[in-house]
Design an enzyme around this catalytic site. Structure first.
Site, short mmCIF file in Angstrom:
data_model
loop_
_atom_site.label_atom_id
_atom_site.label_comp_id
_atom_site.label_asym_id
_atom_site.label_seq_id
_atom_site.Cartn_x
_atom_site.Cartn_y
_atom_site.Cartn_z
N PRO A 1 137.79 68.83 135.56
CA PRO A 1 138.28 69.62 136.67
C PRO A 1 139.58 70.38 136.40
O PRO A 1 140.48 69.87 135.74
CB PRO A 1 138.50 68.58 137.79
CG PRO A 1 138.56 67.27 137.10
CD PRO A 1 137.69 67.39 135.89
N ASN A 2 139.61 71.59 136.90
CA ASN A 2 140.76 72.51 136.86
C ASN A 2 141.00 73.13 135.49
O ASN A 2 141.88 73.98 135.35
CB ASN A 2 142.04 71.82 137.38
CG ASN A 2 141.88 71.34 138.80
OD1 ASN A 2 141.54 72.14 139.67
ND2 ASN A 2 142.08 70.06 139.06
N ARG B 1 147.15 78.14 134.79
CA ARG B 1 147.49 76.84 135.39
C ARG B 1 148.64 76.19 134.63
O ARG B 1 148.48 75.81 133.46
CB ARG B 1 146.26 75.94 135.31
CG ARG B 1 146.51 74.54 135.78
CD ARG B 1 145.37 73.60 135.42
NE ARG B 1 145.68 72.28 135.90
CZ ARG B 1 145.14 71.17 135.42
NH1 ARG B 1 144.23 71.21 134.46
NH2 ARG B 1 145.50 70.00 135.90
N TYR C 1 150.23 73.45 129.84
CA TYR C 1 148.90 73.56 129.20
C TYR C 1 148.75 74.77 128.28
O TYR C 1 147.70 74.93 127.67
CB TYR C 1 147.82 73.59 130.30
CG TYR C 1 147.79 72.34 131.13
CD1 TYR C 1 147.50 71.11 130.55
CD2 TYR C 1 148.09 72.37 132.49
CE1 TYR C 1 147.49 69.94 131.31
CE2 TYR C 1 148.07 71.20 133.26
CZ TYR C 1 147.77 70.00 132.66
OH TYR C 1 147.76 68.85 133.41
N ASN D 1 137.35 66.08 127.75
CA ASN D 1 138.61 66.14 128.47
C ASN D 1 138.26 65.93 129.94
O ASN D 1 137.86 66.86 130.63
CB ASN D 1 139.33 67.48 128.27
CG ASN D 1 140.71 67.48 128.91
OD1 ASN D 1 141.03 66.60 129.72
ND2 ASN D 1 141.54 68.45 128.57
N ALA E 1 141.84 65.07 135.38
CA ALA E 1 142.37 64.07 136.31
C ALA E 1 141.45 62.85 136.45
O ALA E 1 141.92 61.74 136.72
CB ALA E 1 142.62 64.70 137.68
N ASP F 1 132.25 54.08 133.45
CA ASP F 1 131.00 53.31 133.37
C ASP F 1 129.89 54.13 132.70
O ASP F 1 129.07 53.56 131.97
CB ASP F 1 130.56 52.87 134.77
CG ASP F 1 131.41 51.73 135.32
OD1 ASP F 1 132.24 51.19 134.56
OD2 ASP F 1 131.26 51.39 136.51
N GLU G 1 138.12 61.08 123.53
CA GLU G 1 138.90 61.52 124.70
C GLU G 1 139.97 62.51 124.23
O GLU G 1 140.70 62.21 123.29
CB GLU G 1 139.55 60.28 125.34
CG GLU G 1 140.51 60.61 126.47
CD GLU G 1 141.21 59.36 127.02
OE1 GLU G 1 140.84 58.22 126.65
OE2 GLU G 1 142.15 59.55 127.82
N HIS H 1 143.09 65.37 125.43
CA HIS H 1 143.97 66.01 126.41
C HIS H 1 144.82 67.04 125.72
O HIS H 1 145.29 66.81 124.59
CB HIS H 1 144.88 64.99 127.10
CG HIS H 1 144.11 63.89 127.76
ND1 HIS H 1 143.48 64.06 128.97
CD2 HIS H 1 143.83 62.64 127.35
CE1 HIS H 1 142.85 62.94 129.28
NE2 HIS H 1 143.04 62.06 128.30
N ARG I 1 154.30 62.14 130.37
CA ARG I 1 154.32 62.87 131.65
C ARG I 1 154.50 61.86 132.80
O ARG I 1 155.02 60.77 132.59
CB ARG I 1 153.04 63.69 131.78
CG ARG I 1 152.95 64.77 130.68
CD ARG I 1 151.76 65.68 130.88
NE ARG I 1 151.83 66.35 132.19
CZ ARG I 1 150.77 66.95 132.76
NH1 ARG I 1 149.61 66.96 132.13
NH2 ARG I 1 150.90 67.53 133.94
C1 DQA Z 1 144.80 66.83 131.03
C2 DQA Z 1 145.84 65.81 131.50
C3 DQA Z 1 145.48 65.26 132.88
O1 DQA Z 1 146.48 64.35 133.32
C4 DQA Z 1 145.38 66.37 133.89
O2 DQA Z 1 144.94 65.87 135.13
C5 DQA Z 1 144.54 67.53 133.44
C6 DQA Z 1 144.58 67.93 132.05
C7 DQA Z 1 145.21 67.49 129.70
O3 DQA Z 1 144.34 68.09 129.06
O4 DQA Z 1 146.38 67.47 129.32
O5 DQA Z 1 143.89 68.18 134.25
O6 DQA Z 1 143.57 66.14 130.80
#
Ligand code: DQA
Length: 151
Positions: free
Chosen positions: A14-15, A22, A27, A79, A82, A92, A103, A105, A112
């Protein structure tokens, strides 16, 4: 042709569709399309096939994770954004499949806000890469190549 090329599924959560505008101080200024272009180029160099998707929806992410195994993917790069910090359902789903997941980020979640320090998915993934901006994905791809090829 290309049948035994490793197949990678990349899921942006998301986002992340808003990358570029953003919180660029956190980012970066690259858009998701620009980051995906870099990733596709690197996948090409590593002779891997990659499918890329982005979703703002937890259920869509879970459906895609569940489908990764029947669809024949060798590795997931995720990724979860949130969802990383609270989605037991995503955790799960990852625990339910035998496809290894990495994983990723963009930001270093450990330096952070405190609520970002904890990843509920970390215990069920192969490993976590964070803090290298768009290069986090490139590092994940290189690692995926090693995992899949058993090197
Ligand atoms: C994120 C880090 C997360 O805490 C955040 O909610 C994101 C982006 C990152 O890529 O740094 O949306 O996954």
């Amino acid at each position: 042709m290309g049948e035994d090329r490793p197949r990678i599924l990349l899921i942006h959560g998301p986002n992340l569709n808003l990358l570029g505008k953003r919180e660029p101080q956190i980012y970066g200024t690259l858009t998701l399309d620009e980051i995906n272009a870099k990733i596709l180029q690197q996948a090409q160099q590593l002779a891997m096939d990659i499918e890329v998707m982005q979703t703002n929806h937890e259920g869509v992410m879970i459906d895609r994770i569940q489908q990764a195994e029947p669809d024949g993917f060798d590795c997931i790069i995720l990724n979860a954004a949130a969802f990383t910090h609270y989605s037991i359902a995503v955790r799960d789903a990852l625990a339910s499949i035998s496809v290894p997941a990495i994983e990723v980020h963009l930001s270093n979640i450990h330096k952070r806000e405190e609520f970002r320090h904890h990843s509920v998915i970390a215990p069920v993934v192969y490993g976590q890469i964070c803090g290298f901006g768009a290069d986090s994905y490139i590092l994940a791809l290189e690692e995926a190549a090693r995992i899949v090829r058993g090197a």
